[in-house]
Design an enzyme around this catalytic site. Structure first.
Site, PDB file in Angstrom:
ATOM      1  N   LYS A   1      -9.861  13.014   8.442  1.00 50.44           N
ATOM      2  CA  LYS A   1      -9.493  12.524   9.780  1.00 50.44           C
ATOM      3  C   LYS A   1      -9.415  13.687  10.770  1.00 50.44           C
ATOM      4  CE  LYS A   1      -6.492   8.675   8.314  1.00 50.44           C
ATOM      5  NZ  LYS A   1      -7.134   7.536   8.957  1.00 50.44           N
TER       6      LYS A   1
ATOM      7  N   ASP B   1     -12.076   7.324   3.788  1.00 57.53           N
ATOM      8  CA  ASP B   1     -10.884   7.036   4.594  1.00 57.53           C
ATOM      9  C   ASP B   1     -10.516   5.547   4.566  1.00 57.53           C
ATOM     10  OD1 ASP B   1      -8.737   7.571   6.181  1.00 57.53           O
ATOM     11  OD2 ASP B   1      -9.888   7.829   8.041  1.00 57.53           O
TER      12      ASP B   1
ATOM     13  N   ASP C   1       1.570   5.960   5.838  1.00 59.22           N
ATOM     14  CA  ASP C   1       0.632   5.107   5.111  1.00 59.22           C
ATOM     15  C   ASP C   1       1.213   4.527   3.812  1.00 59.22           C
ATOM     16  OD1 ASP C   1      -1.787   3.933   5.545  1.00 59.22           O
ATOM     17  OD2 ASP C   1      -2.973   5.453   4.510  1.00 59.22           O
TER      18      ASP C   1
ATOM     19  N   LYS D   1       0.840  -1.208   0.000  1.00 55.81           N
ATOM     20  CA  LYS D   1       0.000   0.000   0.000  1.00 55.81           C
ATOM     21  C   LYS D   1       0.869   1.250   0.000  1.00 55.81           C
ATOM     22  CE  LYS D   1      -3.269   2.581   2.968  1.00 55.81           C
ATOM     23  NZ  LYS D   1      -4.149   2.540   4.157  1.00 55.81           N
TER      24      LYS D   1
ATOM     25  N   ARG E   1      -7.738  -0.300   0.855  1.00 51.11           N
ATOM     26  CA  ARG E   1      -8.286  -1.490   0.197  1.00 51.11           C
ATOM     27  C   ARG E   1      -8.696  -1.185  -1.242  1.00 51.11           C
ATOM     28  NH1 ARG E   1     -12.621  -1.849   4.933  1.00 51.11           N
ATOM     29  NH2 ARG E   1     -10.896  -0.750   5.919  1.00 51.11           N
TER      30      ARG E   1
ATOM     31  N   GLU F   1      -9.408   3.900   2.137  1.00 54.00           N
ATOM     32  CA  GLU F   1      -8.895   4.036   0.770  1.00 54.00           C
ATOM     33  C   GLU F   1      -7.870   2.968   0.413  1.00 54.00           C
ATOM     34  OE1 GLU F   1      -7.642   5.530   3.316  1.00 54.00           O
ATOM     35  OE2 GLU F   1      -5.543   5.019   3.011  1.00 54.00           O
TER      36      GLU F   1
HETATM   37  N1  BES Z   1      -4.233   4.352   6.961  1.00 46.65           N
HETATM   38  C1  BES Z   1      -5.360   4.099   7.771  1.00 46.65           C
HETATM   39  C2  BES Z   1      -5.119   3.012   8.819  1.00 46.65           C
HETATM   40  C3  BES Z   1      -4.112   3.311   9.891  1.00 46.65           C
HETATM   41  C4  BES Z   1      -4.509   3.750  11.135  1.00 46.65           C
HETATM   42  C5  BES Z   1      -2.765   3.093   9.673  1.00 46.65           C
HETATM   43  C6  BES Z   1      -3.583   3.997  12.115  1.00 46.65           C
HETATM   44  C7  BES Z   1      -1.818   3.339  10.655  1.00 46.65           C
HETATM   45  C8  BES Z   1      -2.234   3.782  11.882  1.00 46.65           C
HETATM   46  C9  BES Z   1      -6.528   3.651   6.896  1.00 46.65           C
HETATM   47  O1  BES Z   1      -6.563   4.153   5.605  1.00 46.65           O
HETATM   48  C10 BES Z   1      -7.776   4.131   7.565  1.00 46.65           C
HETATM   49  O2  BES Z   1      -7.971   5.302   7.618  1.00 46.65           O
HETATM   50  N2  BES Z   1      -8.564   3.204   8.051  1.00 46.65           N
HETATM   51  C11 BES Z   1      -9.768   3.526   8.710  1.00 46.65           C
HETATM   52  C12 BES Z   1     -10.850   2.639   8.158  1.00 46.65           C
HETATM   53  C13 BES Z   1     -12.237   3.040   8.540  1.00 46.65           C
HETATM   54  C14 BES Z   1     -12.633   4.318   7.846  1.00 46.65           C
HETATM   55  C15 BES Z   1     -13.161   1.923   8.151  1.00 46.65           C
HETATM   56  C16 BES Z   1      -9.562   3.264  10.207  1.00 46.65           C
HETATM   57  O3  BES Z   1      -8.833   2.337  10.555  1.00 46.65           O
HETATM   58  O4  BES Z   1     -10.086   4.035  10.999  1.00 46.65           O
HETATM   59 ZN    ZN Z   2      -4.770   4.715   4.829  1.00 47.27          ZN
HETATM   60 MN    MN Z   3      -7.572   6.033   5.479  1.00 53.94          MN
END
Ligand code: BES
Ligand code: ZN
Ligand code: MN
Length: 490
Positions: free
Chosen positions: A269, A339, A280, A257, A343, A341
């Site tokens: 966020k 967010d 990321d 990713k 996947r 994104e």
């Molecule tokens: N990049 C984040 C996940 C992440 C969180 C990586 C903390 C490293 C540390 C991912 O893109 C994300 O934002 N995931 C969301 C998904 C949700 C919107 C379903 C999450 O984990 O809150």
């Molecule tokens: Zn992310």
């Molecule tokens: Mn995200």
């Protein structure tokens, strides 16, 4: 940093700092005992007097002695002798270096800590601990005059471990290469910059490298990458690197990713979660590190590195919640949350990777906060249908000091990501968020790909505070483990 093998004869050596190990119960290593005897028992007396606890990572120093021609003796704890593991050696050598720097002595001689238990392989663990422990992302900081730089470590062993030393050096330098890239902020590394790093790597190590720009992505219908990248002023890319030796035993595809910054997009966020989102791209950087290492080690495997990369930003052209993306495998995805994104861009890469018909396909991604809720900050979540493979990776991690733990791809949760207007949606419920993310990815893995593994590295790829031999920031996880795992493929 250089490593020099100086032999085991301490009576013939002289220098600044000599580091030896001690186990719990104040049991010195054989070489530690030799030093103690030469000093007529002063070392063991000292440890007794101060009540030194030989816990892994602990260290202390004492002045040298006329019969032992070193200015200082550094003693590092190795924990319980019967519990000595490779990672204790890494932590101990890192602790020795830290102590030497603390007492402003850059001339460090290191014994083969734990050799009496683990054998010659400790040469590798020592070197890894030193290099990983010496790493700090400080290229943008003004230099402090007083800082001690250590440019050479003398190891008390003969030339027979030269190759083992080199192996450790390569692995740790590979991990540090990844850390350097992950730690670069979002204003320095954009999707095209990641592509340029890939081209540079390809030139240096003789890899094949193809980069798809927006036009090419459109032609190929890689619509997840395009959607996520469309709100940014810095356009998305897809990177394909190949290492192709003759002959090759197996074909491996790695997918990483590469979100160069994750603001969340329109589902932006909150500030405390946006900070650190330069991390990321850690999966992508790990893939670059793996490609570099397989080429350096000339492994007899055909290895493909796939990197979908975009910047997730809000903006006039950003993708929206409710948008529907149609993928190359015919599946449509309804956007629930911009967010989620990672996947979306990985889906394109997994379809592309499946078409390469690999023996193994492993993706790595800072994918979900939910994985950190499930396993804590330090452990990678392992998702695969092949439980034996999950165990292999977890056990390899026990040797490299990277933690892995299996999580289920529970098909019963698939209904959580059923779409209203698309086949599936990109977010499930609050529960099992790491699992539904894994199930989402699985929708894009071809039926014929037997050994697919998804690694959620959201926690361990990037630390907010130091741990073991890692400074705060990027760790290089899971590069050292996957490389060791690759070496075992027959
Ligand atoms: N990049 C984040 C996940 C992440 C969180 C990586 C903390 C490293 C540390 C991912 O893109 C994300 O934002 N995931 C969301 C998904 C949700 C919107 C379903 C999450 O984990 O809150
Ligand atoms: Zn992310
Ligand atoms: Mn995200």
């Amino acid at each position: 940093m250089q490593f020099k093998l100086v032999g085991k004869n301490i009576s013939g050596l002289t220098g600044g700092c000599l580091a030896v190990g001690v186990y719990e119960g104040q049991v010195l290593t054989p070489l530690g005992k030799e030093v103690d005897q030469a000093m007529t028992g002063l070392l063991s007396d000292f440890l007794k007097d101060i009540g030194f606890e030989a816990k892994c990572g602990n260290s202390v120093f004492m002045p040298g002695h006329k019969d032992i021609k070193f200015k200082n003796i550094v003693v590092v704890g190795l924990g319980k002798k019967e519990e000595l593991r490779p990672d204790v050696v890494r932590q101990a050598s890192a602790a020795a270096l830290k102590k030497a720097k603390e007492i402003k002595n850059a001339d460090l001689f290191l014994e083969m800590l734990g050799k009496e238990v683990l054998g010659d392989k400790v040469a590798k663990y020592l070197v890894e601990g030193i290099l990983l422990g010496n790493y700090h992302f400080d290229k943008y900081k003004r230099k402090k005059e007083t800082e001690i730089e250590v440019s050479e470590i003398k190891i008390l062993e003969d030339d027979s471990v030269q190759d083992t030393v080199l192996e450790g050096q390569l692995l740790a330098e590979g991990a540090n290469f990844v850390r350097d890239l992950v730690n670069e902020p979002g204003n320095v590394i954009r999707p095209e910059d990641l592509a340029q790093r890939a081209r540079d790597l390809a030139r240096e190590y003789g890899l094949e490298c193809t980069v798809f720009n927006e036009e090419e992505l459109k032609k190929r219908g890689m619509n997840g990458i395009l959607a996520v990248g469309q709100g940014s002023a810095h356009p998305p890319r897809f990177i394909h690197l190949v290492y192709r030796p003759q002959p090759a035993l197996k074909k491996i595809v790695f997918v990483g990713k590469g979100i160069t910054f994750d603001s969340g997009g329109l589902d932006i966020k909150p500030e405390q979660f946006m900070k650190t989102m330069k991390c990321d791209k850690a999966g992508a950087c790990a893939v670059l590190g793996l490609m570099k290492l397989v080429a350096q080690l000339k492994l007899p495997l055909e290895v493909h590195g796939l990197i979908p990369t975009a910047e997730n930003m809000p903006g006039g052209n950003a993708f929206h919640p409710d948008d529907i993306i149609v993928y190359n495998n015919g599946k449509s995805v309804e956007i629930d949350n911009t967010d989620a994104e990672g996947r979306l861009i990985l889906a394109d890469a997994l379809i592309y990777g499946s078409n390469l018909k690999p023996d193994y396909m492993i993706d790595m991604a800072t994918l979900t906060g939910a994985c950190m809720v499930a396993l804590g900050r330090l452990t990678t979540g392992v998702f695969t249908e092949n439980q034996a493979l999950a165990t292999e990776i977890k056990e390899t991690g026990e040797e490299t000091g990277e933690k892995f733990w299996p999580l289920p791809l529970d098909e019963d949760l698939k209904e959580d990501i059923k779409g209203k207007f698309g086949d599936i949606k990109n977010v499930g419920s609050r529960y099992g968020g790491a699992i539904t993310a894994g199930l989402f990815l699985k929708e894009f893995v071809g039926d014929k790909v037997k050994n697919w593994v998804h690694l959620d590295i959201a926690g361990p790829a990037f630390l907010e505070k130091p741990w073991k031999y890692y400074a705060e920031g990027a760790t290089g996880v899971p590069v050292r483990t996957l490389l060791e795992w690759l070496k075992g493929i027959k």
